[in-house]
Design a protein around this motif. Structure first.
Motif, PDB file in Angstrom:
ATOM      1  N   ILE A   1      -0.660   7.506  10.874  1.00  0.00           N
ATOM      2  CA  ILE A   1       0.537   8.351  10.923  1.00  0.00           C
ATOM      3  C   ILE A   1       0.307   9.537  11.856  1.00  0.00           C
ATOM      4  O   ILE A   1       1.169   9.894  12.667  1.00  0.00           O
ATOM      5  CB  ILE A   1       0.912   8.830   9.512  1.00  0.00           C
ATOM      6  N   ALA A   2      -0.877  10.136  11.779  1.00  0.00           N
ATOM      7  CA  ALA A   2      -1.200  11.249  12.669  1.00  0.00           C
ATOM      8  C   ALA A   2      -1.194  10.803  14.119  1.00  0.00           C
ATOM      9  O   ALA A   2      -0.739  11.533  15.016  1.00  0.00           O
ATOM     10  CB  ALA A   2      -2.558  11.836  12.300  1.00  0.00           C
ATOM     11  N   SER A   3      -1.670   9.595  14.379  1.00  0.00           N
ATOM     12  CA  SER A   3      -1.699   9.074  15.744  1.00  0.00           C
ATOM     13  C   SER A   3      -0.285   8.861  16.280  1.00  0.00           C
ATOM     14  O   SER A   3       0.010   9.170  17.443  1.00  0.00           O
ATOM     15  CB  SER A   3      -2.463   7.740  15.785  1.00  0.00           C
ATOM     16  N   ILE A   4       0.589   8.337  15.431  1.00  0.00           N
ATOM     17  CA  ILE A   4       1.979   8.131  15.846  1.00  0.00           C
ATOM     18  C   ILE A   4       2.654   9.474  16.107  1.00  0.00           C
ATOM     19  O   ILE A   4       3.366   9.654  17.102  1.00  0.00           O
ATOM     20  CB  ILE A   4       2.744   7.346  14.761  1.00  0.00           C
TER      21      ILE A   4
ATOM     22  N   ASP B   1       7.974   4.782   8.227  1.00  0.00           N
ATOM     23  CA  ASP B   1       8.707   4.371   7.029  1.00  0.00           C
ATOM     24  C   ASP B   1       8.250   2.999   6.554  1.00  0.00           C
ATOM     25  O   ASP B   1       8.040   2.772   5.362  1.00  0.00           O
ATOM     26  CB  ASP B   1      10.205   4.369   7.330  1.00  0.00           C
ATOM     27  N   GLN B   2       8.089   2.072   7.512  1.00  0.00           N
ATOM     28  CA  GLN B   2       7.625   0.732   7.151  1.00  0.00           C
ATOM     29  C   GLN B   2       6.184   0.756   6.653  1.00  0.00           C
ATOM     30  O   GLN B   2       5.840   0.082   5.681  1.00  0.00           O
ATOM     31  CB  GLN B   2       7.752  -0.195   8.363  1.00  0.00           C
ATOM     32  N   ALA B   3       5.346   1.560   7.315  1.00  0.00           N
ATOM     33  CA  ALA B   3       3.929   1.606   6.956  1.00  0.00           C
ATOM     34  C   ALA B   3       3.704   2.176   5.564  1.00  0.00           C
ATOM     35  O   ALA B   3       2.749   1.807   4.877  1.00  0.00           O
ATOM     36  CB  ALA B   3       3.166   2.440   7.985  1.00  0.00           C
ATOM     37  N   THR B   4       4.582   3.088   5.145  1.00  0.00           N
ATOM     38  CA  THR B   4       4.417   3.717   3.834  1.00  0.00           C
ATOM     39  C   THR B   4       5.278   3.064   2.761  1.00  0.00           C
ATOM     40  O   THR B   4       5.424   3.602   1.656  1.00  0.00           O
ATOM     41  CB  THR B   4       4.769   5.222   3.915  1.00  0.00           C
ATOM     42  N   GLY B   5       5.875   1.925   3.083  1.00  0.00           N
ATOM     43  CA  GLY B   5       6.685   1.229   2.100  1.00  0.00           C
ATOM     44  C   GLY B   5       7.975   1.936   1.761  1.00  0.00           C
ATOM     45  O   GLY B   5       8.494   1.812   0.656  1.00  0.00           O
TER      46      GLY B   5
ATOM     47  N   MET C   1       0.831  -1.193   0.000  1.00  0.00           N
ATOM     48  CA  MET C   1       0.000   0.000   0.000  1.00  0.00           C
ATOM     49  C   MET C   1       0.868   1.246   0.000  1.00  0.00           C
ATOM     50  O   MET C   1       1.789   1.374   0.799  1.00  0.00           O
ATOM     51  CB  MET C   1      -0.908   0.002   1.236  1.00  0.00           C
ATOM     52  N   ASN C   2       0.609   2.195  -0.883  1.00  0.00           N
ATOM     53  CA  ASN C   2       1.292   3.467  -0.905  1.00  0.00           C
ATOM     54  C   ASN C   2       0.419   4.529  -0.246  1.00  0.00           C
ATOM     55  O   ASN C   2      -0.802   4.434  -0.250  1.00  0.00           O
ATOM     56  CB  ASN C   2       1.619   3.879  -2.342  1.00  0.00           C
ATOM     57  N   ILE C   3       1.064   5.559   0.270  1.00  0.00           N
ATOM     58  CA  ILE C   3       0.303   6.609   0.924  1.00  0.00           C
ATOM     59  C   ILE C   3      -0.457   7.399  -0.141  1.00  0.00           C
ATOM     60  O   ILE C   3       0.092   7.794  -1.163  1.00  0.00           O
ATOM     61  CB  ILE C   3       1.229   7.511   1.757  1.00  0.00           C
ATOM     62  N   SER C   4      -1.753   7.604   0.092  1.00  0.00           N
ATOM     63  CA  SER C   4      -2.624   8.217  -0.908  1.00  0.00           C
ATOM     64  C   SER C   4      -2.810   9.703  -0.616  1.00  0.00           C
ATOM     65  O   SER C   4      -2.395  10.220   0.430  1.00  0.00           O
ATOM     66  CB  SER C   4      -3.990   7.520  -0.896  1.00  0.00           C
ATOM     67  N   LEU C   5      -3.481  10.374  -1.536  1.00  0.00           N
ATOM     68  CA  LEU C   5      -3.786  11.796  -1.350  1.00  0.00           C
ATOM     69  C   LEU C   5      -4.639  11.997  -0.102  1.00  0.00           C
ATOM     70  O   LEU C   5      -4.430  12.958   0.654  1.00  0.00           O
ATOM     71  CB  LEU C   5      -4.508  12.340  -2.590  1.00  0.00           C
ATOM     72  N   LEU C   6      -5.604  11.112   0.115  1.00  0.00           N
ATOM     73  CA  LEU C   6      -6.451  11.224   1.301  1.00  0.00           C
ATOM     74  C   LEU C   6      -5.623  11.111   2.579  1.00  0.00           C
ATOM     75  O   LEU C   6      -5.864  11.831   3.563  1.00  0.00           O
ATOM     76  CB  LEU C   6      -7.535  10.133   1.266  1.00  0.00           C
TER      77      LEU C   6
ATOM     78  N   LEU D   1      -4.241  -1.400   6.628  1.00  0.00           N
ATOM     79  CA  LEU D   1      -5.004  -0.158   6.648  1.00  0.00           C
ATOM     80  C   LEU D   1      -5.530   0.227   5.268  1.00  0.00           C
ATOM     81  O   LEU D   1      -4.991  -0.165   4.238  1.00  0.00           O
ATOM     82  CB  LEU D   1      -4.152   0.973   7.222  1.00  0.00           C
ATOM     83  N   PHE D   2      -6.567   1.012   5.277  1.00  0.00           N
ATOM     84  CA  PHE D   2      -7.249   1.492   4.085  1.00  0.00           C
ATOM     85  C   PHE D   2      -6.834   2.944   3.823  1.00  0.00           C
ATOM     86  O   PHE D   2      -6.307   3.614   4.707  1.00  0.00           O
ATOM     87  CB  PHE D   2      -8.762   1.426   4.306  1.00  0.00           C
ATOM     88  N   PRO D   3      -7.050   3.474   2.590  1.00  0.00           N
ATOM     89  CA  PRO D   3      -6.724   4.884   2.324  1.00  0.00           C
ATOM     90  C   PRO D   3      -7.446   5.812   3.311  1.00  0.00           C
ATOM     91  O   PRO D   3      -8.632   5.658   3.573  1.00  0.00           O
ATOM     92  CB  PRO D   3      -7.236   5.091   0.890  1.00  0.00           C
ATOM     93  N   GLY D   4      -6.726   6.731   3.843  1.00  0.00           N
ATOM     94  CA  GLY D   4      -7.259   7.595   4.893  1.00  0.00           C
ATOM     95  C   GLY D   4      -6.940   7.027   6.259  1.00  0.00           C
ATOM     96  O   GLY D   4      -6.574   7.753   7.189  1.00  0.00           O
TER      97      GLY D   4
END
Length: 552
Positions: free
Chosen positions: A323-326, A144-148, A1-6, A314-317
């Motif tokens: 990430i905001a929570s971390i 970093d891991q979460a966003t590939g 999964m890549n980080i999306s615009l949302l 995780l799903f987009p958004g």
């Protein structure tokens, strides 16, 4: 999964919201008392949010999920090491307020003299550097891991640092406390949002039970974290917690002693509950890897477990919210540490030794700038020296415990003196690092036998050196002990007559503190909260044990 615009929009909204809160409340800060301590005007809920936010860091879910992934459910005790310490927080909180000081360095000077205050400043600045670096590295790892690997850990560390520096520089502890309060909600989301998604991926609790051995699903396993390790970790937390340099700012700034108690006590219980969510993520990832989900059959670094779950579940958004929570977990504590380190340098050293007699606005500026300097040192340490986040976390906690020997000793034993205090710190640290060197281990390793032996050696050094040298002059310690026996809510009254005398202050002579009254009548406030704490502690352990029995 890549980080999306949302996801980017969610993260951007978080930055704007939290920085706006910090700057808004911070614009009213005009003096050092307001900047460093919020004028001791925080209410119950704000104190709970501050205690929870300061005590909960981004490296904690990272290191704990990694430990549980590696050793099983018993790894929860790396964070639950303070579970059985939490009842004592009710007893400790009013002591921190009765010190009537801005920093622990001033407390050490009151108790042991000026140069022990200087020794404490050196320890505290090292502690803040280690802890902040661990938080930055932990957050960078999971994001970093979460966003590939799409952002890069260096840029993550830099971005977090810039953000919390902005609102902390302006608003000090007031900004840190209010951002802690709002970020606390995001931290709770972080702790549990992955669990239902993970259950769906591995076939629910039954799928985890089939994938993992019974030893991996018990809370105390000889090959994982056994009873002896749990005892050692608990002692580590109990002795070290009051000596941590941010404690006065995060615990002693409530409107009343009761507010300080409730904020510290219940804020930390929220953290203990969140720990369960982090542990479940570790078990879920262990099952995912064994089942070969997403084509992965092993993780090169156990501390990639939390980020791995984020990336694949995780799903987009949702990734943006994660990430905001971390960032919330990290920046709230880094912000408080920046303010505390500025207070430590300014109030404990600069205004007393380097430039006394300057206007308050001068010290306010120095406090802000010195906090920034510690933040920069933390970034450098995170870049260059941290290998495993768990090792760095345990190192800073253990150093606090060795300092805690003389802090607790100075409260409960009037005969303790500066030579004993210095000996306890030097001996315990020397024994600790010497043993690890002799064993051929990293100096930031953690072994329960090494820890307990070093702690015993430091405690013996405190007693022997204190008895072998002259006691502290009574004239220099009289005010210190008088303050501990006198409520900050009713400064003219001795607290024994209303059930508000403190157990910790009178630990070695409870009847002396009672002054002819009954023990319960004298220490009623301490004893009632202490009992409630133990009921909650056993309820959490028993509830989690029962949940595992029913699920697995």
């Amino acid at each position: 999964m890549n980080i999306s615009l949302l996801d980017w929009l969610v993260v951007a909204a978080y930055f704007v919201f939290i920085a706006g809160i910090g700057i808004y409340v911070g614009l009213r800060v005009k003096d050092t008392s307001h900047y460093f301590l919020g004028n001791r005007k925080f209410g119950r809920w704000l104190m709970m949010g501050q205690s929870f936010g300061v005590g909960t860091h981004a490296e904690m879910p990272v290191s704990l999920a990694g430990a549980v992934y590696q050793v099983g459910a018993s790894g929860i005790w790396y964070q639950w090491k303070n579970l059985f310490v939490t009842p004592f927080l009710w007893i400790m909180a009013p002591v921190l307020r009765r010190f009537r000081r801005t920093t622990m360095a001033e407390v050490m000077e009151d108790r042991y003299g000026p140069w022990m205050g200087g020794v404490y400043i050196v320890f505290a600045l090292a502690f803040f550097t280690l802890e902040s670096a661990s938080m930055l590295k932990g957050a960078a790892k999971v994001i970093d891991q979460a966003t590939g690997g799409g952002i890069g850990p260096d840029r993550i560390i830099f971005g977090m640092t810039v953000a919390y520096l902005v609102y902390s520089f302006v608003g000090g502890l007031v900004a840190a406390a209010w951002t802690d309060f709002f970020q606390g909600f995001l931290i709770v989301v972080l702790s549990f949002m992955l669990v239902p998604l993970g259950f769906a991926a591995v076939g629910g609790p039954a799928g985890i039970g089939e994938a993992l051995s019974a030893a991996k699903l018990t809370l105390a396993a000889p090959e994982g974290i056994g009873l002896w390790m749990i005892v050692a970790l608990t002692i580590n937390g109990l002795v070290g917690i009051m000596s941590q340099p941010h404690m006065i700012a995060s615990v002693g700034t409530g409107k009343t002693e009761k507010t300080c108690r409730e904020g510290f006590f219940y804020g930390m219980w929220v953290k203990r509950v969140c720990t369960i969510g982090w542990a479940l993520v570790g078990l879920i990832v262990a099952a995912m890897v064994i089942q070969g989900k997403f084509g992965v059959t092993t993780l090169a670094d156990p501390e990639d477990a939390f980020g791995f779950a984020c990336r694949h579940l995780l799903f987009p958004g949702g990734l943006g919210l994660l990430i905001a929570s971390i960032l919330a977990a990290n920046m709230s504590t880094c912000s408080a540490f920046m303010v505390d380190s500025g207070a430590l340098f300014t109030q404990g050293l600069y205004s007393r030794r380097i430039a006394p007699g300057r206007p308050d606005r001068h010290y306010l500026l120095v406090g802000r700038l010195s906090g920034v300097a510690i933040a920069i040192a933390s970034v450098i340490y995170a870049y260059l020296f941290i290998d495993r986040v768990l090792y760095s976390f345990l190192l800073s906690e253990t150093l606090a415990t060795y300092m805690g020997i003389c802090v607790l000793g100075g409260i409960v034993w009037p005969r303790a003196n500066r030579w004993g205090a210095l000996a306890s710190l030097v001996v315990s640290i020397a024994v600790n690092f010497t043993l690890y060197s002799w064993m051929g281990k990293r100096l930031d390793s953690w072994d329960p036998n090494v820890f307990l032996f070093s702690l015993a050696a430091g405690t013996a050094a405190l007693v022997i050196a204190s008895l072998a040298t002259p006691p502290e002059p009574e004239v220099s310690t009289a005010l210190f002990f008088k303050n501990l026996e006198t409520s900050t809510d009713e400064p003219s009254a001795k607290t024994g007559k209303d059930g508000g005398a403190l157990l910790l202050v009178n630990m070695l002579n409870l009847r002396r503190g009672a002054r002819g009254k009954g023990i319960y009548a004298t220490y009623r406030s301490d004893l009632n909260g202490f009992a409630i704490g133990w009921l909650i502690a056993f309820g959490l352990v028993g509830g989690l044990w029962l949940l595992f029995k029913l699920w697995f």
